[in-house]
Design a protein around this motif. Structure first.
Motif, PDB file in Angstrom:
ATOM      1  N   ALA A   1      -0.386   4.139  15.234  1.00  0.00           N
ATOM      2  CA  ALA A   1      -0.500   5.191  14.228  1.00  0.00           C
ATOM      3  C   ALA A   1      -1.057   4.661  12.907  1.00  0.00           C
ATOM      4  CB  ALA A   1       0.868   5.848  14.002  1.00  0.00           C
ATOM      5  N   GLY A   2      -1.553   3.425  12.900  1.00  0.00           N
ATOM      6  CA  GLY A   2      -2.243   2.912  11.723  1.00  0.00           C
ATOM      7  C   GLY A   2      -1.382   2.237  10.681  1.00  0.00           C
ATOM      8  N   ALA A   3      -0.174   1.796  11.052  1.00  0.00           N
ATOM      9  CA  ALA A   3       0.663   1.072  10.103  1.00  0.00           C
ATOM     10  C   ALA A   3       0.002  -0.243   9.718  1.00  0.00           C
ATOM     11  CB  ALA A   3       2.039   0.806  10.711  1.00  0.00           C
ATOM     12  N   GLU A   4       0.384  -0.778   8.569  1.00  0.00           N
ATOM     13  CA  GLU A   4      -0.120  -2.088   8.166  1.00  0.00           C
ATOM     14  C   GLU A   4       0.683  -3.171   8.878  1.00  0.00           C
ATOM     15  OE1 GLU A   4      -2.331  -1.458   3.951  1.00  0.00           O
ATOM     16  OE2 GLU A   4      -0.411  -2.503   3.899  1.00  0.00           O
ATOM     17  N   ILE A   5      -0.030  -4.181   9.376  1.00  0.00           N
ATOM     18  CA  ILE A   5       0.590  -5.275  10.110  1.00  0.00           C
ATOM     19  C   ILE A   5       0.220  -6.587   9.427  1.00  0.00           C
ATOM     20  CG2 ILE A   5       0.896  -6.381  12.352  1.00  0.00           C
ATOM     21  CD1 ILE A   5       1.656  -3.402  12.332  1.00  0.00           C
ATOM     22  N   LEU A   6       1.223  -7.311   8.958  1.00  0.00           N
ATOM     23  CA  LEU A   6       0.983  -8.618   8.341  1.00  0.00           C
ATOM     24  C   LEU A   6       1.071  -9.680   9.428  1.00  0.00           C
ATOM     25  CD1 LEU A   6       0.504 -10.215   5.711  1.00  0.00           C
ATOM     26  CD2 LEU A   6       2.998 -10.443   5.516  1.00  0.00           C
ATOM     27  N   PRO A   7      -0.029 -10.401   9.723  1.00  0.00           N
ATOM     28  CA  PRO A   7      -0.022 -11.366  10.825  1.00  0.00           C
ATOM     29  C   PRO A   7       0.459 -12.742  10.394  1.00  0.00           C
ATOM     30  CG  PRO A   7      -2.247 -11.159   9.963  1.00  0.00           C
ATOM     31  CD  PRO A   7      -1.377 -10.226   9.150  1.00  0.00           C
ATOM     32  N   LEU A   8       1.107 -13.432  11.328  1.00  0.00           N
ATOM     33  CA  LEU A   8       1.605 -14.790  11.116  1.00  0.00           C
ATOM     34  C   LEU A   8       1.372 -15.591  12.386  1.00  0.00           C
ATOM     35  CD1 LEU A   8       4.954 -13.550   9.610  1.00  0.00           C
ATOM     36  CD2 LEU A   8       3.360 -14.975   8.300  1.00  0.00           C
ATOM     37  N   GLY A   9       0.775 -16.769  12.247  1.00  0.00           N
ATOM     38  CA  GLY A   9       0.575 -17.632  13.401  1.00  0.00           C
ATOM     39  C   GLY A   9      -0.856 -17.662  13.894  1.00  0.00           C
TER      40      GLY A   9
ATOM     41  N   THR B   1       0.839  -1.185   0.000  1.00  0.00           N
ATOM     42  CA  THR B   1       0.000   0.000   0.000  1.00  0.00           C
ATOM     43  C   THR B   1       0.884   1.249   0.000  1.00  0.00           C
ATOM     44  OG1 THR B   1      -1.643  -1.211   1.303  1.00  0.00           O
ATOM     45  CG2 THR B   1      -1.865   1.190   1.202  1.00  0.00           C
ATOM     46  N   PRO B   2       0.690   2.159  -0.936  1.00  0.00           N
ATOM     47  CA  PRO B   2       1.538   3.363  -0.989  1.00  0.00           C
ATOM     48  C   PRO B   2       1.470   4.182   0.301  1.00  0.00           C
ATOM     49  CG  PRO B   2       0.221   3.141  -2.996  1.00  0.00           C
ATOM     50  CD  PRO B   2      -0.304   2.133  -2.021  1.00  0.00           C
ATOM     51  N   ASP B   3       2.604   4.764   0.663  1.00  0.00           N
ATOM     52  CA  ASP B   3       2.694   5.689   1.799  1.00  0.00           C
ATOM     53  C   ASP B   3       2.287   5.068   3.129  1.00  0.00           C
ATOM     54  OD1 ASP B   3       3.436   7.716  -0.016  1.00  0.00           O
ATOM     55  OD2 ASP B   3       1.325   8.130  -0.439  1.00  0.00           O
ATOM     56  N   LYS B   4       2.416   3.746   3.250  1.00  0.00           N
ATOM     57  CA  LYS B   4       2.086   3.066   4.503  1.00  0.00           C
ATOM     58  C   LYS B   4       3.323   2.361   5.042  1.00  0.00           C
ATOM     59  CE  LYS B   4      -2.421   2.886   5.833  1.00  0.00           C
ATOM     60  NZ  LYS B   4      -2.923   2.835   7.202  1.00  0.00           N
ATOM     61  N   ARG B   5       3.693   2.669   6.290  1.00  0.00           N
ATOM     62  CA  ARG B   5       4.725   1.884   6.944  1.00  0.00           C
ATOM     63  C   ARG B   5       4.124   0.536   7.332  1.00  0.00           C
ATOM     64  NH1 ARG B   5       7.804   5.047  11.484  1.00  0.00           N
ATOM     65  NH2 ARG B   5       9.608   3.918  10.712  1.00  0.00           N
ATOM     66  N   ARG B   6       4.974  -0.465   7.493  1.00  0.00           N
ATOM     67  CA  ARG B   6       4.422  -1.785   7.775  1.00  0.00           C
ATOM     68  C   ARG B   6       5.341  -2.625   8.643  1.00  0.00           C
ATOM     69  NH1 ARG B   6       4.096  -4.933   2.370  1.00  0.00           N
ATOM     70  NH2 ARG B   6       6.261  -5.248   1.819  1.00  0.00           N
ATOM     71  N   ALA B   7       4.727  -3.614   9.288  1.00  0.00           N
ATOM     72  CA  ALA B   7       5.450  -4.464  10.226  1.00  0.00           C
ATOM     73  C   ALA B   7       4.883  -5.877  10.155  1.00  0.00           C
ATOM     74  CB  ALA B   7       5.330  -3.914  11.645  1.00  0.00           C
ATOM     75  N   LEU B   8       5.614  -6.807  10.757  1.00  0.00           N
ATOM     76  CA  LEU B   8       5.169  -8.193  10.891  1.00  0.00           C
ATOM     77  C   LEU B   8       4.818  -8.462  12.346  1.00  0.00           C
ATOM     78  CD1 LEU B   8       8.028  -9.980   8.889  1.00  0.00           C
ATOM     79  CD2 LEU B   8       5.699  -9.555   8.064  1.00  0.00           C
ATOM     80  N   TYR B   9       3.732  -9.202  12.555  1.00  0.00           N
ATOM     81  CA  TYR B   9       3.414  -9.680  13.896  1.00  0.00           C
ATOM     82  C   TYR B   9       3.319 -11.205  13.854  1.00  0.00           C
ATOM     83  CZ  TYR B   9       1.209 -10.886  18.240  1.00  0.00           C
ATOM     84  OH  TYR B   9       0.954 -11.469  19.453  1.00  0.00           O
ATOM     85  N   VAL B  10       4.065 -11.875  14.730  1.00  0.00           N
ATOM     86  CA  VAL B  10       4.081 -13.334  14.814  1.00  0.00           C
ATOM     87  C   VAL B  10       3.570 -13.742  16.185  1.00  0.00           C
ATOM     88  CG1 VAL B  10       5.493 -15.415  14.595  1.00  0.00           C
ATOM     89  CG2 VAL B  10       6.106 -13.347  13.304  1.00  0.00           C
ATOM     90  N   HIS B  11       2.593 -14.676  16.221  1.00  0.00           N
ATOM     91  CA  HIS B  11       1.974 -15.062  17.491  1.00  0.00           C
ATOM     92  C   HIS B  11       2.389 -16.474  17.896  1.00  0.00           C
ATOM     93  CE1 HIS B  11      -0.884 -14.217  20.661  1.00  0.00           C
ATOM     94  NE2 HIS B  11      -1.444 -15.400  20.498  1.00  0.00           N
ATOM     95  N   VAL B  12       2.777 -16.608  19.162  1.00  0.00           N
ATOM     96  CA  VAL B  12       3.117 -17.910  19.744  1.00  0.00           C
ATOM     97  C   VAL B  12       2.155 -18.142  20.909  1.00  0.00           C
ATOM     98  CG1 VAL B  12       4.920 -19.295  20.824  1.00  0.00           C
ATOM     99  CG2 VAL B  12       5.530 -17.610  19.069  1.00  0.00           C
ATOM    100  N   PRO B  13       1.089 -18.963  20.719  1.00  0.00           N
ATOM    101  CA  PRO B  13      -0.043 -18.987  21.651  1.00  0.00           C
ATOM    102  C   PRO B  13       0.094 -19.975  22.812  1.00  0.00           C
ATOM    103  CG  PRO B  13      -0.567 -20.318  19.756  1.00  0.00           C
ATOM    104  CD  PRO B  13       0.829 -19.782  19.520  1.00  0.00           C
ATOM    105  N   PHE B  14       1.258 -20.025  23.454  1.00  0.00           N
ATOM    106  CA  PHE B  14       1.461 -20.989  24.529  1.00  0.00           C
ATOM    107  C   PHE B  14       1.973 -20.294  25.791  1.00  0.00           C
ATOM    108  CE2 PHE B  14       2.376 -23.068  20.471  1.00  0.00           C
ATOM    109  CZ  PHE B  14       1.427 -24.082  20.484  1.00  0.00           C
ATOM    110  N   CYS B  15       1.490 -20.760  26.947  1.00  0.00           N
ATOM    111  CA  CYS B  15       1.984 -20.292  28.237  1.00  0.00           C
ATOM    112  C   CYS B  15       2.027 -21.483  29.191  1.00  0.00           C
ATOM    113  CB  CYS B  15       1.079 -19.224  28.842  1.00  0.00           C
ATOM    114  SG  CYS B  15       1.102 -17.640  27.976  1.00  0.00           S
TER     115      CYS B  15
END
Length: 448
Positions: free
Chosen positions: A319-327, A58-72
């Motif tokens: 601030a509304g960045a795009e986040i690509l989820p994994l997990g 997406t133009p003019d959008k900062r972005r990040a990755l989020y990875v989830h590990v669902p164990f405790c």
């Protein structure tokens, strides 16, 4: 005809001599934001996500990755996110599917078309992964996704059993920031909340990690926990300072629905958590403590002690960045859609096996880019005229004036700066501003 704005106490706060304590009844949720839109049907969701991932960034959008590990290994009594108890077999099986998803999403046009500025491994308890898995996870993310040269890679977790092997494995994998949920150093408070390890063990390990100088070490502290007196809270802050961590979040305990802590309080087997007025004074002391020791305030609840700590991922999310989820259980957003992946492990793993995108919910985002930026600005405690633009800033002036009158903000021609009380109530103020802009759109002023 002059524009007469529609406002109420939920937008403006109450007119009270003690706004820090009483401007609102309570904090309106952990984060600001409007209601969501209806989700897409499953087949439509698959098609739409495939289309989004086949397109470029997406133009003019900062972005990040989020990875989830669902164990405790243990469920904390204040936690409403617990999914699965850790077991070596379950974690190992999940990790294999997670690597498959990383490789498949990494091949998409969306992933390869622009670099990612931050990566966050959350949970659950990601530090329950083995040392070799931590190394492999970091290497897989670096191999499959383009990252900026200064990309912040955060590993979240517990101090408990985070030994040198895991620390070194994570460093070898490329992680360069570590965030630990301490919540309180006090042994009694920790045991009551089902936290592992006593005060001395936590302090000793945090000090070792900080003194290594190999990466920023950041911790979370909660205020308002049962058994956490004002004296204990002050000692928590002294203990944090003694460990020499790079940064700290001060979060107030809220929204105990569905948690063991609420059940204990209702049964009388645990004392109640602090009320809002008490928490406001704990927040005041925390602010004063940070100022006294010359920490830099990065947001209304996060402080940094050295210039390596940026809290980049957290500020990007707000601030509304795009986040690509994994997990399994990961959430994110891209291309104007919010995405939540299945929390159920069988459903998640079945999607990976069938070469489908793991989707629990895909829905159009209700927030505009400007509204997302406003959430981020409120999180930092300053709304600039430059962000809103001259016309919209002037349009919102009646609300800003009410905030100033109530001791929640200081208003100038260039910015609205939240006071200490405003920073404590920033989620309420942000939701109030979003409601004001929806209730009193600028077009009304122009048509009048």
């Amino acid at each position: 005809m002059p524009f007469t704005p529609t406002m109420d106490d939920l937008m403006t706060g109450k007119d009270t001599p003690e706004p820090l304590k009483f401007a609102f009844e309570q904090k309106r949720g952990a984060h600001a934001g409007g209601p969501g839109m209806p989700p897409l049907a499953p087949e439509q969701a698959q098609q739409r996500l495939s289309s989004l991932l086949s397109a470029g960034a997406t133009p003019d959008k900062r972005r990040a990755l989020y990875v989830h590990v669902p164990f405790c290994r243990v469920r904390c009594t204040f936690c409403s996110f617990f999914q699965y108890a850790s077991s070596r077999k379950l974690v190992d099986q999940y990790f294999g599917f997670l690597l498959q998803e990383i490789e498949r999403k990494g091949r998409t046009q969306y992933a390869q078309s622009a670099p990612f500025h931050a990566v966050y491994i959350g949970g659950g308890t990601p530090t329950d992964l083995s040392a070799s898995q931590l190394k492999q996870l970091g290497q897989a993310l670096r191999a499959n996704f383009p990252l900026t040269s200064d990309c912040e890679l955060t590993l979240e977790g517990r101090i408990n059993k985070f030994d040198d092997a895991k620390f070194n494995g994570a460093l070898e994998g490329g992680f360069n920031r570590f965030s630990f949920g301490v919540q309180s150093f006090n042994t009694q408070v920790r045991k009551a909340a089902k936290r592992l390890d006593d005060r001395e063990s936590v302090m000793a390990r945090l000090t070792e990690l900080s003194q290594s100088g190999l990466a920023p070490i950041v911790i979370d502290l909660l205020f308002g926990l049962p058994h956490q007196s004002d004296r204990i809270w002050r000692q928590d802050l002294d203990d944090m300072l003694a460990t020499n961590v790079s940064g700290v979040d001060l979060y107030q305990l809220i929204d105990l629905k569905g948690t063991p802590m609420l059940e204990q309080c209702e049964k009388g087997t645990a004392p109640p958590p602090a009320d809002t007025a008490t928490k406001s004074q704990m927040y005041r002391y925390g602010n004063e403590f940070m100022e006294r020791h010359h920490f830099q305030r990065l947001s209304c609840c996060h402080w940094s002690q050295d210039n390596r700590e940026r809290s980049l991922y957290n500020s990007m999310v707000k601030a509304g960045a795009e986040i690509l989820p994994l997990g399994a259980g990961a959430g994110g957003n891209l291309g104007g859609f919010a995405l939540m992946q299945p929390r159920d492990l069988e459903r998640y793993q079945s999607s990976i096996e069938q070469q489908q995108w793991p989707i629990m919910v895909l829905l159009p985002k209700s927030e505009t880019h400007l509204k997302s930026q406003l959430v981020g600005a409120c999180d930092k405690g300053v709304i600039s005229q430059r962000l809103l633009g001259h016309d919209l800033y002037e349009h919102a002036r009646p609300l800003f004036a009410q905030w100033q009158q109530r001791g929640l903000a200081r208003v100038s021609d260039t910015a609205v700066a939240f006071t200490l009380a405003g920073r404590f109530w920033q989620v309420n103020l942000c939701n109030g501003l979003l409601s004001y802009l929806d209730t009193n759109p600028l077009s009304m002023e122009k048509s009048a």
